[in-house]
Design a protein around this motif. Structure first.
Motif, PDB file in Angstrom:
ATOM      1  N   GLU A  29       0.847  -1.185   0.000  1.00 54.25           N
ATOM      2  CA  GLU A  29       0.000   0.000   0.000  1.00 54.25           C
ATOM      3  C   GLU A  29       0.889   1.243   0.000  1.00 54.25           C
ATOM      4  O   GLU A  29       2.027   1.215   0.436  1.00 54.25           O
ATOM      5  N   GLY A  30       0.353   2.338  -0.506  1.00 57.39           N
ATOM      6  CA  GLY A  30       1.117   3.575  -0.565  1.00 57.39           C
ATOM      7  C   GLY A  30       1.553   3.888  -1.977  1.00 57.39           C
ATOM      8  O   GLY A  30       0.883   3.523  -2.947  1.00 57.39           O
ATOM      9  N   SER A  31       2.678   4.542  -2.107  1.00 57.81           N
ATOM     10  CA  SER A  31       3.166   4.993  -3.413  1.00 57.81           C
ATOM     11  C   SER A  31       4.461   4.267  -3.761  1.00 57.81           C
ATOM     12  O   SER A  31       5.457   4.393  -3.046  1.00 57.81           O
ATOM     13  N   THR A  32       4.438   3.526  -4.870  1.00 57.94           N
ATOM     14  CA  THR A  32       5.582   2.711  -5.287  1.00 57.94           C
ATOM     15  C   THR A  32       5.987   3.077  -6.702  1.00 57.94           C
ATOM     16  O   THR A  32       5.139   3.219  -7.586  1.00 57.94           O
ATOM     17  N   LEU A 155      -6.465   1.395  -6.443  1.00 54.29           N
ATOM     18  CA  LEU A 155      -5.089   1.353  -6.937  1.00 54.29           C
ATOM     19  C   LEU A 155      -5.025   2.137  -8.230  1.00 54.29           C
ATOM     20  O   LEU A 155      -5.851   1.939  -9.129  1.00 54.29           O
ATOM     21  N   VAL A 177      -0.001  14.006  -8.270  1.00 56.23           N
ATOM     22  CA  VAL A 177       0.221  12.594  -7.961  1.00 56.23           C
ATOM     23  C   VAL A 177       0.584  12.414  -6.497  1.00 56.23           C
ATOM     24  O   VAL A 177       0.091  11.499  -5.821  1.00 56.23           O
ATOM     25  N   ARG A 178       1.420  13.282  -5.975  1.00 57.95           N
ATOM     26  CA  ARG A 178       1.807  13.160  -4.573  1.00 57.95           C
ATOM     27  C   ARG A 178       0.614  13.414  -3.650  1.00 57.95           C
ATOM     28  O   ARG A 178       0.462  12.735  -2.627  1.00 57.95           O
ATOM     29  N   SER A 181      -1.494  10.265  -3.690  1.00 56.16           N
ATOM     30  CA  SER A 181      -0.884   9.087  -3.075  1.00 56.16           C
ATOM     31  C   SER A 181      -0.512   9.268  -1.611  1.00 56.16           C
ATOM     32  O   SER A 181      -0.218   8.301  -0.927  1.00 56.16           O
ATOM     33  N   HIS A 182      -0.509  10.493  -1.126  1.00 55.41           N
ATOM     34  CA  HIS A 182      -0.170  10.760   0.262  1.00 55.41           C
ATOM     35  C   HIS A 182      -1.309  11.537   0.916  1.00 55.41           C
ATOM     36  O   HIS A 182      -1.320  12.756   0.937  1.00 55.41           O
ATOM     37  N   SER A 187      -3.610   3.812  -3.233  1.00 51.76           N
ATOM     38  CA  SER A 187      -2.278   3.294  -3.531  1.00 51.76           C
ATOM     39  C   SER A 187      -1.943   3.581  -4.990  1.00 51.76           C
ATOM     40  O   SER A 187      -2.815   3.532  -5.857  1.00 51.76           O
ATOM     41  N   VAL A 188      -0.665   3.880  -5.248  1.00 49.85           N
ATOM     42  CA  VAL A 188      -0.250   4.303  -6.579  1.00 49.85           C
ATOM     43  C   VAL A 188       0.996   3.528  -6.993  1.00 49.85           C
ATOM     44  O   VAL A 188       1.929   3.360  -6.200  1.00 49.85           O
ATOM     45  N   CYS A 202       7.279   8.928  -4.699  1.00 52.37           N
ATOM     46  CA  CYS A 202       7.200   7.554  -4.209  1.00 52.37           C
ATOM     47  C   CYS A 202       8.027   7.344  -2.946  1.00 52.37           C
ATOM     48  O   CYS A 202       9.024   8.034  -2.716  1.00 52.37           O
TER      49      CYS A 202
END
Length: 306
Positions: A29-32, A155, A177-178, A181-182, A187-188, A202
């Motif tokens: 989960e989160g930004s990858t 996602l 995008v940030r 995702s935050h 989740s990105v 990320c």
């Protein structure tokens, strides 16, 4: 740690070409960030996650759904911002985004309402009634993001989101995008060859090379240097200070301008105390102290060459 996707031993071939070769990874989960040179298998991985491409062997799940079955429910949980333009000429911005929502299974009224919301969010509120083919490159990138968000996915897959943008447009897209995702509960997975973009938005990365996983972890972990060296910034260089550090069992390497890199068989905190003690005895002014790290580009190249 929770994972949005788990992949085991996936092999995907296009004729005689193997795009993914016994590929296994977990996407948290989160930004990858998804990193790799051209032809590494990044786009194939995205298509496989969506169920558009079925692996020859291996298994995979996204939110507990089997990716090999190509279920529509799977794609309702995922938003895709493709690298190529995906707009439909002749449609207004709001009409196009609402249509994308309907394709994801939303009722028409809900899709239209949501289209207005995401267009405002993506900075296209004033252009919502213009035909999408009249949009600038930056606006087309934004509407690709809007159509990926309209149905409220869990996602988001972004394939080269800053492609073709000028510096100002790139900054705006990365900010969007940030934000998503935050703090957006989404989740990105960002596929890009622009490493500063990945580092900006990320927290973790997956590195793919020749269809195989080469590395996975946090960006901070990848940037760590063996031995935990520290960079010491001085008011001015002092040979006596360097000699005293070496006599104390530390290795000293030159750095940029008035910075030296110090390494010892000790933790950064212990090195800090020893450096401060020696600075006092040699009357050397220390202006900064930080754990040394390599750039993401350096870490990426090392992974590819391993």
């Amino acid at each position: 740690m929770s994972f949005v996707a788990t992949l085991q031993n996936l092999t995907v071939r296009y004729g005689s070409f193997t795009a993914l070769n016994q590929f296994s990874c977990e996407i948290p989960e989160g930004s990858t960030g998804l990193l790799g040179p051209n032809g590494a298998g990044k786009t194939t991985l995205i298509k496989t996650l969506l169920g558009f491409v079925r692996p020859e062997t291996g298994t995979g799940e996204v939110f507990g759904l089997d990716i090999t079955k190509g279920e529509r429910r799977l794609r309702q949980l995922i938003g895709l911002m493709p690298e190529q333009d995906c707009h439909i000429p002749g449609m207004s911005g709001v009409g196009f985004v609402a249509f994308a929502g309907e394709l994801a299974g939303m009722p028409a009224a809900d899709a239209l309402r949501r289209a207005h919301e995401v267009l405002e969010y993506c900075g296209l509120g004033e252009a919502r009634y213009r035909n999408v083919e009249t949009y600038s490159t930056g606006m087309k990138q934004r509407i690709k993001l809007a159509q990926a968000l309209v149905h409220g996915p869990k996602l988001l897959l972004l394939d080269e989101p800053t492609n073709g943008l000028d510096p100002a447009g790139r900054e705006d897209m990365l900010d969007l995008v940030r934000t998503v995702s935050h703090g957006g509960g989404l989740s990105v997975l960002v596929s890009s060859h622009v490493l500063p973009d990945i580092e900006r938005v990320c927290d973790r990365v997956i590195v793919v090379m020749k269809g195989q996983l080469r590395a996975a972890g946090t960006i901070a972990e990848l940037k760590k240097l063996a031995g935990h060296p520290v960079d010491v910034e001085l008011k001015e260089l002092n040979p006596a200070f360097n000699r005293a550090l070496i006599e104390d069992g530390m290795t000293v390497l030159p750095g940029a301008r008035t910075t030296i890199r110090v390494q010892a068989n000790a933790s950064p905190a212990e090195i800090h105390l020893r450096v401060q003690r020696i600075a006092r005895t040699t009357k050397t002014q220390v202006r900064g102290f930080r754990v040394a790290e390599r750039s993401l580009e350096e870490a990426f190249l090392e992974v590819l060459q391993a």
